[in-house]
Scaffold this motif. Structure first.
Motif, PDB file in Angstrom:
ATOM      1  N   SER A   1       0.807  -1.328   0.084  1.00 31.79           N
ATOM      2  CA  SER A   1       0.061  -0.127  -0.074  1.00 31.79           C
ATOM      3  C   SER A   1       0.890   1.160  -0.077  1.00 31.79           C
ATOM      4  CB  SER A   1      -0.769  -0.045   1.183  1.00 31.79           C
ATOM      5  OG  SER A   1      -1.620   1.277   1.493  1.00 31.79           O
ATOM      6  N   HIS A   2       0.650   2.264  -0.846  1.00 33.50           N
ATOM      7  CA  HIS A   2       1.485   3.399  -0.977  1.00 33.50           C
ATOM      8  C   HIS A   2       1.421   4.130   0.459  1.00 33.50           C
ATOM      9  CE1 HIS A   2      -2.523   5.517  -1.779  1.00 33.50           C
ATOM     10  NE2 HIS A   2      -1.798   6.653  -1.843  1.00 33.50           N
TER      11      HIS A   2
ATOM     12  N   ASP B   1      -2.695   1.566  -9.534  1.00 39.31           N
ATOM     13  CA  ASP B   1      -4.114   2.392  -9.165  1.00 39.31           C
ATOM     14  C   ASP B   1      -5.265   1.533  -8.755  1.00 39.31           C
ATOM     15  OD1 ASP B   1      -3.015   4.875  -9.754  1.00 39.31           O
ATOM     16  OD2 ASP B   1      -3.697   4.790 -11.808  1.00 39.31           O
ATOM     17  N   ASP B   2      -5.841   1.835  -7.708  1.00 37.00           N
ATOM     18  CA  ASP B   2      -6.879   1.267  -6.956  1.00 37.00           C
ATOM     19  C   ASP B   2      -6.845  -0.352  -6.771  1.00 37.00           C
ATOM     20  OD1 ASP B   2      -8.458   3.477  -7.310  1.00 37.00           O
ATOM     21  OD2 ASP B   2      -9.381   2.952  -9.131  1.00 37.00           O
ATOM     22  N   TYR B   3      -5.538  -0.793  -6.637  1.00 32.12           N
ATOM     23  CA  TYR B   3      -5.262  -1.956  -6.173  1.00 32.12           C
ATOM     24  C   TYR B   3      -5.825  -2.893  -5.166  1.00 32.12           C
ATOM     25  CZ  TYR B   3      -1.952  -6.130  -5.601  1.00 32.12           C
ATOM     26  OH  TYR B   3      -1.329  -7.422  -5.628  1.00 32.12           O
ATOM     27  N   TYR B   4      -6.136  -2.045  -3.953  1.00 29.53           N
ATOM     28  CA  TYR B   4      -6.687  -2.731  -2.855  1.00 29.53           C
ATOM     29  C   TYR B   4      -8.098  -1.762  -2.592  1.00 29.53           C
ATOM     30  CZ  TYR B   4      -2.136  -3.804  -1.148  1.00 29.53           C
ATOM     31  OH  TYR B   4      -0.669  -4.640  -1.149  1.00 29.53           O
ATOM     32  N   GLY B   5      -8.831  -1.346  -3.684  1.00 30.82           N
ATOM     33  CA  GLY B   5     -10.032  -1.010  -3.926  1.00 30.82           C
ATOM     34  C   GLY B   5      -9.892   0.545  -4.157  1.00 30.82           C
ATOM     35  N   HIS B   6     -11.144   1.116  -4.436  1.00 30.90           N
ATOM     36  CA  HIS B   6     -10.995   2.570  -5.087  1.00 30.90           C
ATOM     37  C   HIS B   6     -10.280   3.550  -4.137  1.00 30.90           C
ATOM     38  CE1 HIS B   6     -12.883   5.949  -7.269  1.00 30.90           C
ATOM     39  NE2 HIS B   6     -13.222   6.386  -6.295  1.00 30.90           N
ATOM     40  N   GLY B   7      -9.317   4.376  -4.676  1.00 28.36           N
ATOM     41  CA  GLY B   7      -8.576   5.106  -4.070  1.00 28.36           C
ATOM     42  C   GLY B   7      -7.493   4.566  -3.202  1.00 28.36           C
ATOM     43  N   GLN B   8      -7.224   3.346  -3.276  1.00 27.65           N
ATOM     44  CA  GLN B   8      -6.235   2.518  -2.368  1.00 27.65           C
ATOM     45  C   GLN B   8      -5.247   1.904  -3.299  1.00 27.65           C
ATOM     46  OE1 GLN B   8      -8.154  -0.023   0.444  1.00 27.65           O
ATOM     47  NE2 GLN B   8      -9.668   1.457   0.736  1.00 27.65           N
ATOM     48  N   HIS B   9      -4.155   2.823  -3.533  1.00 28.81           N
ATOM     49  CA  HIS B   9      -3.115   2.283  -4.485  1.00 28.81           C
ATOM     50  C   HIS B   9      -2.131   1.360  -3.944  1.00 28.81           C
ATOM     51  CE1 HIS B   9      -5.342   5.435  -6.832  1.00 28.81           C
ATOM     52  NE2 HIS B   9      -5.026   6.334  -6.214  1.00 28.81           N
TER      53      HIS B   9
END
Length: 67
Positions: free
Chosen positions: A8-9, A30-38
Protein backbone atom coordinates in the motif's frame (compact mmCIF):
# COMPACT_ATOMS: atom_id res chain seq x y z
CA UNK A 1 16.91 -12.00 -11.25
CA UNK A 2 14.62 -9.70 -9.28
CA UNK A 3 12.22 -9.92 -6.37
CA UNK A 4 9.03 -7.90 -6.63
CA UNK A 5 6.29 -6.93 -4.21
CA UNK A 6 3.20 -4.76 -3.93
CA UNK A 7 2.57 -2.63 -0.85
CA UNK A 8 0.00 0.00 0.00
CA UNK A 9 1.37 3.40 -0.95
CA UNK A 10 0.02 4.66 2.40
CA UNK A 11 1.94 2.06 4.45
CA UNK A 12 4.98 4.23 5.15
CA UNK A 13 6.58 1.91 7.74
CA UNK A 14 6.53 -1.01 5.28
CA UNK A 15 7.78 1.12 2.39
CA UNK A 16 10.64 2.39 4.59
CA UNK A 17 11.53 -1.15 5.63
CA UNK A 18 11.59 -2.41 2.04
CA UNK A 19 13.71 0.55 0.92
CA UNK A 20 16.14 -0.07 3.79
CA UNK A 21 16.92 -3.51 2.39
CA UNK A 22 17.30 -2.26 -1.17
CA UNK A 23 13.86 -2.36 -2.81
CA UNK A 24 13.17 0.47 -5.26
CA UNK A 25 9.89 1.91 -6.53
CA UNK A 26 8.83 0.38 -9.83
CA UNK A 27 5.44 1.93 -10.49
CA UNK A 28 2.00 2.47 -9.03
CA UNK A 29 -1.03 0.19 -9.28
CA UNK A 30 -4.14 2.38 -9.18
CA UNK A 31 -7.02 1.10 -7.03
CA UNK A 32 -5.13 -2.15 -6.28
CA UNK A 33 -6.69 -2.45 -2.83
CA UNK A 34 -9.99 -0.79 -3.77
CA UNK A 35 -11.17 2.60 -4.99
CA UNK A 36 -8.50 5.20 -4.15
CA UNK A 37 -6.28 2.66 -2.41
CA UNK A 38 -3.19 2.36 -4.57
CA UNK A 39 -0.22 0.02 -4.30
CA UNK A 40 3.44 0.69 -4.95
CA UNK A 41 5.23 -1.85 -7.10
CA UNK A 42 8.70 -2.38 -5.69
CA UNK A 43 11.61 -4.45 -6.96
CA UNK A 44 14.96 -5.67 -5.68
CA UNK A 45 17.79 -6.70 -8.00
CA UNK A 46 18.89 -9.90 -6.28
CA UNK A 47 22.25 -10.07 -8.05
CA UNK A 48 23.22 -6.59 -6.85
CA UNK A 49 21.81 -7.36 -3.40
CA UNK A 50 23.80 -10.61 -3.14
CA UNK A 51 27.00 -8.83 -4.17
CA UNK A 52 26.37 -6.06 -1.61
CA UNK A 53 25.78 -8.39 1.36
CA UNK A 54 27.90 -11.15 2.82
CA UNK A 55 25.47 -13.97 3.50
CA UNK A 56 26.13 -16.50 6.26
CA UNK A 57 24.08 -19.55 7.23
CA UNK A 58 23.55 -20.60 10.84
CA UNK A 59 21.26 -23.51 11.66
CA UNK A 60 19.52 -23.17 8.31
CA UNK A 61 18.85 -19.44 8.70
CA UNK A 62 20.47 -16.78 6.55
CA UNK A 63 21.89 -13.59 7.98
CA UNK A 64 23.83 -10.91 6.24
CA UNK A 65 25.61 -7.64 6.59
CA UNK A 66 26.87 -5.06 4.08
CA UNK A 67 30.41 -5.60 2.80
Amino acid sequence: MVATLHVSHANNPAVSLYRSIGFQDDGLLDDYYGHGQHAKKMMLDLVKWKNHYHIERHDGLASGYPV
